[in-house]
Every structure is written in structure tokens, then in C-alpha cells.
Design an enzyme around this catalytic site. Structure first.
Site, PDB file in Angstrom:
ATOM      1  CE  LYS A  19      -0.273  -2.869  -1.249  1.00 10.87           C
ATOM      2  NZ  LYS A  19       0.718  -3.553  -0.428  1.00 10.87           N
ATOM      3  CB  CYS A  76       8.667 -11.424   2.925  1.00  9.92           C
ATOM      4  SG  CYS A  76       8.819 -10.169   4.224  1.00  9.92           S
ATOM      5  CD  GLU A 127      -1.354  -7.082   2.247  1.00 12.51           C
ATOM      6  OE1 GLU A 127      -0.978  -7.023   1.067  1.00 12.51           O
ATOM      7  OE2 GLU A 127      -0.624  -7.429   3.193  1.00 12.51           O
ATOM      8  CB  SER A 137      -0.710 -10.892   3.040  1.00 13.55           C
ATOM      9  OG  SER A 137       0.590 -11.337   2.747  1.00 13.55           O
TER      10      SER A 137
END
Length: 554
Positions: free
Chosen positions: A121, A191, A442, A468
């Protein structure tokens, strides 16, 4: 200069005195003043190294003749917030981030902004602020994490989530899970797959608000530091040429970003964030634009979770600009759009080419002729729903099955882990939307658990929440109108037949209009799950997911 409002003239002597108290010299104060929004914290692995990035940005600003002034911005780690109450606060943090940067940039009249985000975000929140304030700005992210390795196999955070499901399903031993846990996330960065953070950082390039390489150069690569210095230097050039974010992020630029999104197979969360960013520039478009472009822009990449490749592979294959150059051959990229390089897209992508055709396929042999994301409509989603079709197995592109209805993620997760879900089921997870959640959590844990157990190719999951970027399978989110607003999702019962047809873009429950109307007449709005504080206020102000879950204007 805009900063003269707080530093020039006799009446600003008190202001200069305060700035000198912070150590700034007269020479520094005579230069353009650049606000640096630094979202460093010691919680998010994607942000743990951002002070190094900011240090490089400051060096670039000083080299180009400006004066940097750093301030802090909050950030939530979606991975750490996953599958508990913390996730309710993630999407809501986007608005706080945008608001806080607006406050800092309005209260202290900077001449320009350098935005330093990296994860979920934080990236869209900062881009929203840039378009809202509309002073010269550039974004430089912290870069993606490298993939982990077990032997020759590349793994990432999603490998850990899915391993949890595999242990629960008896397909993996805890010892193996612990090895994956140790090796999946080897260091700093966002990630490693084409999850939300990396999707948004790549799209910042496609929008023209980030320099080439912003989305793909690994966090640990020295090129990332050099890019940060370049961003610091470039903001001074942008100020001199008076190029503002709204000059760059036009409707055509957003169309470019959507086309790249489809080619990359980006996170479905981009369908929330791009409209929210555009809204700050007074640009309106609905979900139909995503589907229109999806039918023209092919899917060229299958990065994790849709495939075996990661961001480091995309970087080595030519990065975002190689993708843009390739799909521009189909006429889906407007090459005249201006960018923060101070040049046009045509200049930026000139000479860019695919360096590894396994990672970025040419348009002559795409993974699919349509883009990675599809918008579904029907009696369950009259305002639309979103699916990452590039991560759906072929046998689930059309599916019909009995509904298994749950009122929260925790309830659904319990049923999955206790092996109460059967092949063919359609999990209906409701009251997780922007209002009902609140915060539109999520659903990575349930989808990863389904994958780990071995049901990702036989069970669908529908929700008015979201997923996600690491989710794979027939996971359909953003269902609008949401259940908490009296959307038809609220009246689905266990055993009702749900029909999914992704190629036809349809999502329906097998009920007559009369039956739906009858059930809705008896429906009662549930009590708010959070009754005080920020997220209660958020639930009262937030709009539908179909419009980007933005705050209502009135």
C-alpha cells in the site's frame, strides 16, 4: 521557487532561524528544497534498507544542486498482517500515507518530492499523494528481494504459505516446512514474485513516474544505489523543466500501465490502486477499461505465483521496458507519453529488447492472447469482480459447484485446515469488503492453504475482499457491490450452485431474480466488526472496490 514561501524575505527570518536550528546553512537554503518521503521501518523486510536508498537519493540531490529534507511515512507489512485483524488495517493505510505526505508537502512548501516506498500500500499511497499535491516528483523504490533457494529450486514467501497447507494436508513434514521458512526470504527487498509490491513498482515505470529499472533491479544490487542517486539528480532536472506528475500520469499513461499490467500478469490489487491513483489527478475510468485492454494486450510473463520465474529473472530478461517495447508492436503503448526521465516513452524504450524469451515471451508466442487479469460480471457481481486469470489452471476457467459460505476469513481457514472442503466446492467468503471487513483483507492464507493441500485446481474461492499478488487458483475477489452494502453475495446459502465462466467474463449464482430479491428483502445489515478508531471512520467513508476503495468525495 515554491520553497521561497518559507525562506525568502525579511518576514521569513523566523523560518530561516528554525531551519538553521536543524543545521541548514544559508547556501543550502538558497537551493531548491526537496522533500524525501522515507517509509523506512524495522518491521518490513522491503523497507529495512530504505535508509541506504535515501542516503543515495540525498547524494544525488546535493550533486545536482538541491537540498534534501527527509520525513517519515508509515508502512504495514502485509505478510506479517496476514490472516488476523492486522490485515484490516493494510488497505486503510494507503489513505493515511497519501494524507500524511499531502500534509507535509503543503505545510512545508517543497520545490519537489522524492518518494521512497517499496511494499504493497505504500507505493500507491505515495503515488496518490504525488498526483494530489502535483509538484515535481519522482519515485524510487527499494527494489525486489532475491528468490530463496533449496537446491536448484527457487522459492519465495508464497512457498512458505503453501507449505503450511501441505503440512496440514499430510503432504509435507514440519522439518521440510522449517527449511523452507529459513530459506524462502534471503534478505531485504519486496517479496520476490509478481506480488502487489513488485507489480506496483513495475507499473510506476509504465506510468512514467519511476525511472527505468525502478521495478526490477534487485534490492541488494549496487545498480539500485546508483538508480537512487540518479533519481536524486533527476528531480532537480524535473523541477527546472517544471514537469509535474499530472503532466506525466495522463489517461494515456494509465492505459500504458494497464497494458503492461496485463503483459506481466500483475497482482489483482493493481485494479484497486490504479483507479485510486488516477482519481487524484481527476481521471476517471471504470473496470471495463481493464477488460478492454486485457483483450488487446497479451500475457507474456508468468512470474511467481503463476510460474517459476521471479523479479531477478525479469530484470535479467530486459525488465519492464523490454516488455513495453514488445507489446508496443501491437499498438497498445502510447509512445508519446512524457516520463520522469524528461523524455518520452519512445525514447526510453528505443533499443530495448527481450534478452530471455523464456521469461518474457515475444508477442508471436504469448502465454495467452489475453492479459493476466479479467473482469467478471453477473448476478453476483453487477459492478464487477476481478480474477488473475493467468494464475488459474485451465480446468478451472469454467467451473460450477456448490457454495460453501463463510462470514470471515478465520471461519474459511478453519474449514480448509480441518479438511472440510471438498473438490468442486466454491468457497464464498463474505463481509470482507472495504466496508464489511472493514479494510478488504487479503485472502492469501486460505488460497495458499488450498494450494498446499492440493485443491487449488479444483476449488474456487469468491470474496468481496481481495487477494495477495501471491495468490494462485480460481480466486475471484473485489466482488461488488459487497455483502455489507446488500450485494447479492450476502444472500448466498450453502449448497447454492455458483457458476464461473472466466472466458465469457461471467459470475453467477443459479437463482432467479425473484429469489434473489426475496432473500435480500429479509437480509439485515450486520453490526460493524470494528466500532471505534480509524478503521471505523474508514468504513464510513470508503467507496466500493469497483471504484478503487477510495474515500467518498462527500
Amino acid at each position: 521557487m515554491r520553497s521561497d514561501l518559507m525562506k525568502k524575505g525579511i518576514s521569513r527570518a523566523p523560518h530561516r532561524s528554525l531551519l538553521k536550528a536543524s543545521g541548514y546553512s544559508d547556501r543550502e537554503l538558497s537551493r531548491p528544497i526537496i522533500g524525501i518521503a522515507n517509509s523506512f521501518n524495522e518491521i518490513i523486510p522491503g523497507h529495512i534498507h530504505l535508509n541506504q536508498i535515501v542516503k543515495a537519493v540525498k547524494a544525488g540531490i546535493y550533486m545536482a544542486g538541491g537540498t534534501p529534507m527527509e520525513f517519515g511515512v508509515i508502512g504495514v507489512c502485509d505478510g506479517l498482517a496476514m490472516n488476523h485483524e492486522g490485515m484490516k488495517y493494510s488497505l486503510g493505510s494507503r489513505e493515511l500515507i497519501a494524507d500524511s505526505i499531502e500534509v507535509m508537502a503543503r505545510a512545508h512548501p517543497f520545490d519537489g518530492l522524492v518518494l521512497v516506498p517499496n511494499c504493497d500500500k505504500i507505493v500507491p499511497g505515495m503515488l496518490m499523494a504525488a498526483l494530489r499535491v502535483n509538484i515535481p516528483a519522482i519515485t524510487i523504490s527499494g527494489g525486489p528481494m532475491m528468490a530463496g533457494k533449496i537446491g536448484k529450486e527457487a522459492i519465495d514467501l508464497i512457498s512458505v504459505f503453501e507449505a503450511v497447507g501441505a503440512v496440514a494436508g499430510g503432504k509435507m513434514k514440519e522439518k521440510e516446512l522449517l527449511e523452507i521458512e529459513e530459506k524462502a526470504c534471503p534478505g531485504c527487498g519486496s517479496c520476490a514474485g509478481m506480488f502487489t509490491a513488485n507489480s506496483m513498482n513495475c507499473l510506476s515505470e509504465a506510468l512514467g513516474l519511476g525511472l527505468p529499472g525502478n521495478g526490477t533491479i534487485p534490492a541488494i544490487d549496487a545498480r539500485r544505489i546508483r538508480l537512487a542517486k540518479e533519481a536524486g539528480e533527476k528531480i532537480i532536472d524535473i523541477i527546472k523543466k517544471n514537469i509535474k506528475p499530472r503532466d506525466i500520469a495522463t489517461l494515456d499513461a494509465f492505459k500504458n500501465a494497464i497494458a503492461v499490467e496485463m503483459a506481466l500478469g500483475s497482482s489483482t490489487n493493481t485494479v484497486l490502486h490504479l483507479p485510486a491513483i488516477a482519481n487524484e489527478a481527476g481521471i476517471e475510468f471504470d473496470l471495463s477499461l481493464f477488460d478492454k485492454i486485457s483483450k488487446k494486450a497479451p500475457n507474456l510473463c508468468r512470474l511467481s505465483p503463476a510460474g517459476k520465474h521471479h523479479l531477478e529473472d525479469l530484470d535479467e530478461a530486459g525488465g519492464v521496458h523490454a516488455v513495453m517495447a514488445e507489446i508496443s508492436k501491437l499498438g497498445v503503448i502510447n509512445k508519446k507519453c512524457l516520463t520522469v526521465t524528461t523524455k518520452k516513452v519512445s525514447d526510453n524504450i528505443a533499443g530495448c529488447k527481450i534478452l530471455n524469451k523464456e521469461v518474457i515471451r515475444p508477442i508471436s508466442s504469448p502465454y495467452s492472447k489475453e492479459g493476466g487479469i479479467a473482469i467478471l460480471r453477473g448476478n453476483l457481481a453487477s459492478d464487477g469482480a476481478v480474477v488473475k486469470q493467468s494464475a488459474v489452471s485451465p480446468n478451472m476457467m469454467k467451473h460450477s459447484g456448490p457454495a460453501r459460505v463463510f462470514g470471515s476469513e478465520e471461519e474459511a481457514m478453519e474449514a480448509i485446515m480441518n479438511k472440510k472442503i471438498r473438490k468442486g466446492d466454491v468457497i464464498v467468503l463474505r463481509y470482507e469488503g472495504p466496508k464489511g471487513g472493514p479494510g478488504m483483507r487479503e485472502g492469501l492464507s486460505p488460497t495458499a492453504a488450498l494450494a498446499g493441500i492440493g485443491l487449488a485446481d479444483s476449488v474456487a474461492l469468491l470474496t468481496d475482499g481481495r487477494f495477495s499478488g501471491g495468490t494462485r487458483g480460481a480466486a475471484i475477489g473485489h466482488i461488488s457491490p459487497e455483502a455489507a452494502e446488500g450485494g447479492p453475495l450476502a444472500i448466498v446459502k450453502d449448497g447454492d450452485t455458483v457458476e464461473i465462466d472466466i472466458p465469457a467474463r461471467e459470475l453467477n449464482v443459479k437463482l432467479t431474480d425473484e429469489e434473489i430479491k426475496n432473500r435480500l428483502s429479509k437480509w439485515k445489515k450486520p453490526e460493524p466488526k470494528i466500532k471505534s478508531g480509524y478503521m471505523y471512520r474508514y468504513s464510513q467513508m470508503v467507496s466500493s472496490a469497483s471504484s478503487g476503495a477510495i474515500f467518498k468525495s462527500s
